[in-house]
Design an enzyme around this catalytic site. Structure first.
Site, short mmCIF file in Angstrom:
data_model
loop_
_atom_site.label_atom_id
_atom_site.label_comp_id
_atom_site.label_asym_id
_atom_site.label_seq_id
_atom_site.Cartn_x
_atom_site.Cartn_y
_atom_site.Cartn_z
N ASN A 1 0.81 -1.23 0.00
CA ASN A 1 0.00 0.00 0.00
C ASN A 1 0.84 1.28 0.00
O ASN A 1 0.45 2.27 -0.61
CB ASN A 1 -0.98 -0.01 1.17
CG ASN A 1 -0.29 -0.07 2.50
OD1 ASN A 1 0.84 -0.54 2.61
ND2 ASN A 1 -0.96 0.40 3.52
N SER B 1 -0.05 -8.29 6.78
CA SER B 1 -1.30 -8.70 7.44
C SER B 1 -1.00 -9.52 8.70
O SER B 1 0.13 -10.01 8.88
CB SER B 1 -2.12 -9.53 6.47
OG SER B 1 -1.38 -10.67 6.10
N GLU C 1 4.44 -4.63 11.94
CA GLU C 1 3.43 -3.59 11.68
C GLU C 1 2.31 -4.26 10.92
O GLU C 1 2.41 -4.48 9.71
CB GLU C 1 4.04 -2.46 10.84
CG GLU C 1 5.10 -1.65 11.55
CD GLU C 1 4.55 -0.75 12.63
OE1 GLU C 1 3.32 -0.65 12.79
OE2 GLU C 1 5.36 -0.16 13.35
N CYS D 1 -3.40 0.78 6.71
CA CYS D 1 -3.57 -0.11 7.85
C CYS D 1 -4.26 0.55 9.03
O CYS D 1 -5.02 -0.07 9.75
CB CYS D 1 -2.20 -0.60 8.29
SG CYS D 1 -1.04 0.74 8.53
N LYS E 1 -1.87 -5.46 20.83
CA LYS E 1 -2.65 -6.68 20.58
C LYS E 1 -2.17 -7.32 19.27
O LYS E 1 -0.97 -7.38 19.00
CB LYS E 1 -4.14 -6.35 20.61
CG LYS E 1 -4.60 -5.94 22.03
CD LYS E 1 -5.86 -5.12 22.06
CE LYS E 1 -7.14 -5.88 21.84
NZ LYS E 1 -8.32 -5.01 21.94
N GLU F 1 7.77 1.92 14.78
CA GLU F 1 8.56 2.61 13.77
C GLU F 1 8.48 4.10 14.06
O GLU F 1 7.56 4.56 14.74
CB GLU F 1 7.99 2.29 12.36
CG GLU F 1 8.17 0.82 12.02
CD GLU F 1 7.97 0.50 10.55
OE1 GLU F 1 6.92 0.84 10.00
OE2 GLU F 1 8.88 -0.11 9.97
P1 NDP Z 1 0.75 -9.60 3.28
O1 NDP Z 1 0.74 -9.97 4.70
O2 NDP Z 1 0.06 -10.45 2.30
O3 NDP Z 1 2.26 -9.46 2.77
C1 NDP Z 1 3.22 -8.64 3.40
C2 NDP Z 1 4.61 -8.99 2.88
O4 NDP Z 1 5.01 -10.25 3.42
C3 NDP Z 1 4.68 -9.14 1.36
O5 NDP Z 1 5.92 -8.65 0.91
C4 NDP Z 1 4.57 -10.63 1.19
O6 NDP Z 1 5.09 -11.05 -0.04
C5 NDP Z 1 5.41 -11.12 2.36
N1 NDP Z 1 5.16 -12.49 2.78
C6 NDP Z 1 4.07 -13.26 2.59
N2 NDP Z 1 4.21 -14.47 3.18
C7 NDP Z 1 5.44 -14.48 3.76
C8 NDP Z 1 6.19 -15.43 4.54
N3 NDP Z 1 5.70 -16.62 4.85
N4 NDP Z 1 7.42 -15.08 4.98
C9 NDP Z 1 7.93 -13.86 4.71
N5 NDP Z 1 7.28 -12.93 3.97
C10 NDP Z 1 6.05 -13.22 3.51
O7 NDP Z 1 0.22 -8.10 3.26
P2 NDP Z 1 -0.18 -7.22 2.00
O8 NDP Z 1 1.00 -6.98 1.14
O9 NDP Z 1 -1.42 -7.80 1.41
O10 NDP Z 1 -0.52 -5.82 2.70
C11 NDP Z 1 -1.71 -5.55 3.33
C12 NDP Z 1 -1.62 -5.76 4.84
O11 NDP Z 1 -0.56 -5.00 5.39
C13 NDP Z 1 -2.86 -5.31 5.58
O12 NDP Z 1 -3.24 -6.27 6.53
C14 NDP Z 1 -2.43 -4.06 6.27
O13 NDP Z 1 -3.15 -3.74 7.41
C15 NDP Z 1 -1.00 -4.31 6.55
N6 NDP Z 1 -0.29 -3.06 6.71
C16 NDP Z 1 0.14 -2.68 7.96
C17 NDP Z 1 0.76 -1.47 8.16
C18 NDP Z 1 1.28 -1.06 9.49
O14 NDP Z 1 2.19 -0.25 9.54
N7 NDP Z 1 0.78 -1.58 10.59
C19 NDP Z 1 0.94 -0.53 7.06
C20 NDP Z 1 0.49 -1.03 5.78
C21 NDP Z 1 -0.13 -2.24 5.64
P3 NDP Z 1 4.13 -11.05 -1.33
O15 NDP Z 1 3.25 -9.88 -1.30
O16 NDP Z 1 5.09 -11.02 -2.44
O17 NDP Z 1 3.36 -12.34 -1.19
#
Ligand code: NDP
Length: 486
Positions: A152, A228, A249, A283, A453, A460
């Site tokens: 995002n 996520s 995060e 998020c 939680k 960060e």
């Molecule tokens: P994902 O959890 O699907 O992916 C996050 C990252 O982790 C991607 O680069 C993904 O790779 C990678 N990944 C997936 N599986 C693994 C694994 N087993 N081991 C290591 N890395 C892995 O999230 P999204 O990209 O869909 O982003 C949306 C989510 O991010 C939402 O839930 C949102 O709330 C959260 N978010 C949180 C923020 C915060 O600061 N708290 C800010 C922004 C978003 P790939 O995508 O290539 O599969």
């Protein structure tokens, strides 16, 4: 292809590729067009990235902090000078409107690098007097850190992780989301141009398996993930095998509480920013908007009028206020939540359908709001990550606090009220890592950001991030003869 980088990865100071890696098509979300084609990192490239980071980190960590800061500041100047070009690339990668990316994405990344460049030289240890003998502490870098990003805010996330890591003497291997892989490569390029030694910031592309390989490598001291909750659980568990430091995060379902005495136009504006900015893909969004019953219909009337005036369209047009969702998969997911909310009896206030006729295959959806949402509806429980606002109503302060906290998430929360005492009283009781009073979703780099939680661990930004990219060494100094009993 209009956004094709020189190569897929950036390792040890240079672009590299390996055509044996699985193909990643980069799609412009406004049209569905493939704008770049990359390859996933093969195990050999992952190894090269980690080896170069490990090699470079020692000398970098031993360098005077002001010298590291000087290099980082040059990177800030380069980012600011190239903001227009970088923002256009960010728009192509994410589909977010150029009027957002030019002010929010790379600019906040540059702020983070500037902030941590300034902060790093001030990080010191302490001296603990013991009446003769004494202990002093040194804040040391952790070593090689892995950053894994969501799609995002791809460039902002890369900067928010790289800035404290590098400023405090670590090296980083960063894996962007495979959906938005382009911005991080530019950051790696800019660091080299700014004079940073090769190997300190490497970018490897790939899906989850590449992330998983990085997280479990014995050379890695720390993992910082933005993603996520389910991914966070996997990454946290994998990192635990090596007792690695983590920053998580993760997602949220944050409450935004509007009391009857609030400035209603500001509350509506904040609720819209907290649900529609970046097409709702943030998020910390306030996706459960609790409105006190006396002002509910007035709130909904103003919201509907303003939401229906939002200009959707070509993200590269500076007048466009909302772009598409990031992918077909995300569009399908968000539309399913909209259908589910209708089936469960929520009242559609505005939007609710695909949008963007004339936008080719783009993943556009109307800004959408539902009223009469109840706590048990799926829309009130699960993270949608799209422009879908759920409006719930409430009677009393105690009731709304209990309901706001009744979630596994704890990323953020907001309160709108003219009553100063109530604002602080409510915030004190909200279970969230980041709260706003009469504002929403502002995350300046000077303030710590993160969740409680299931929304995460660690922080960060702000001074708090120093704790998460350094470790303390205690040194006991004996000033007299050793008094041994044998
Ligand atoms: P994902 O959890 O699907 O992916 C996050 C990252 O982790 C991607 O680069 C993904 O790779 C990678 N990944 C997936 N599986 C693994 C694994 N087993 N081991 C290591 N890395 C892995 O999230 P999204 O990209 O869909 O982003 C949306 C989510 O991010 C939402 O839930 C949102 O709330 C959260 N978010 C949180 C923020 C915060 O600061 N708290 C800010 C922004 C978003 P790939 O995508 O290539 O599969």
């Amino acid at each position: 292809m209009k956004a094709q980088p020189i190569a897929s990865h950036f390792i040890d100071g240079a672009y590299v590729d390996d055509a044996e890696g699985a193909v990643i098509d980069v799609v412009y979300p406004a049209t569905g067009e493939v704008i770049a084609r990359l390859h996933e990192a093969t195990p050999a490239l992952i190894d090269r990235a980690l080896a170069s980071a490990a090699r470079a980190q020692g000398a970098w960590g031993a360098m005077r902090p002001v010298e590291r800061a000087r290099i980082l500041r040059r990177a800030v100047d380069i980012i600011r000078a190239r903001n227009a070009e970088l923002s256009e690339l960010e728009t192509l990668d994410t589909g977010k409107p150029i009027q957002e990316t030019t002010v929010a994405d790379w600019p906040s990344g540059a702020d983070a690098i500037e902030f941590f460049a300034g902060l790093a030289p001030t990080v010191t240890g302490e001296t603990v007097p013991l009446g003769g003998d004494f202990v002093y502490t040194i804040r040391e870098p952790l070593g090689v850190c892995v950053g894994i990003g969501a799609w995002n805010y791809p460039s902002q996330i890369a900067c928010w992780k790289a800035a404290p890591a590098l400023a405090l003497g670590n090296a980083m291997v960063f894996k962007p989301s495979e959906v938005t892989p382009l911005g991080a490569l530019k950051l790696a390029e800019i660091f080299i141009e700014a004079g940073m030694p090769a190997g300190l910031f490497n970018v490897v592309q790939g899906r989850g398996a590449v992330g998983a390989a990085l997280v479990t490598d014995p050379r890695v001291a720390k993992v910082s993930l933005t993603g996520s909750v389910p991914t966070g659980q996997k990454v946290y568990a994998a990192a635990a095998q090596g007792i690695r430091h983590v920053t998580m995060e993760l997602g949220g379902k944050s409450p935004l509480i509007v009391f009857e005495d609030a400035d209603l136009d500001s509350a509506v504006g904040a609720a819209m920013l907290g649900n529609f900015y970046s097409t709702g893909q943030i998020c910390s969004n306030g996706t459960r908007v609790f409105v006190q019953k006396g002002v509910r219909e007035d709130f909904l009337r103003r919201l509907k009028a303003r939401a229906e005036a939002i200009r959707l369209g070509d993200p590269l047009d500076p007048d466009t206020q909302m772009g598409p969702l990031v992918s077909q998969a995300q569009l399908d997911k968000v539309l399913a939540y909209v259908e589910g909310a209708m089936a469960q009896g929520a009242r559609l206030v505005t939007g609710g359908a695909r949008a963007g006729q004339g936008q080719g295959q783009g993943y556009f959806i109307q800004p959408t709001a539902f009223a009469d949402v109840t706590d048990d509806m799926t829309l009130a429980c699960e993270e949608v990550f799209g422009p879908v606002m759920a409006v719930l109503d409430f009677d009393t302060e105690d009731e709304v606090i209990a309901r706001a906290n009744d979630t596994q998430f704890g990323l953020a929360a907001g309160v709108f009220t003219a009553d100063l005492t109530r604002a602080h009283r409510v915030v004190a009781r909200l279970q969230a890592g980041t709260c706003w009073i009469n504002a929403y979703n502002l995350t300046p780099v000077e303030g710590p950001f993160g969740g409680v939680k299931m929304s995460g661990v660690g922080r960060e930004n702000g001074r708090a991030a120093v704790e998460h990219y350094t470790q303390v060494k205690s040194v006991y100094v004996g000033m007299g003869p050793v008094d041994a009993p044998y």
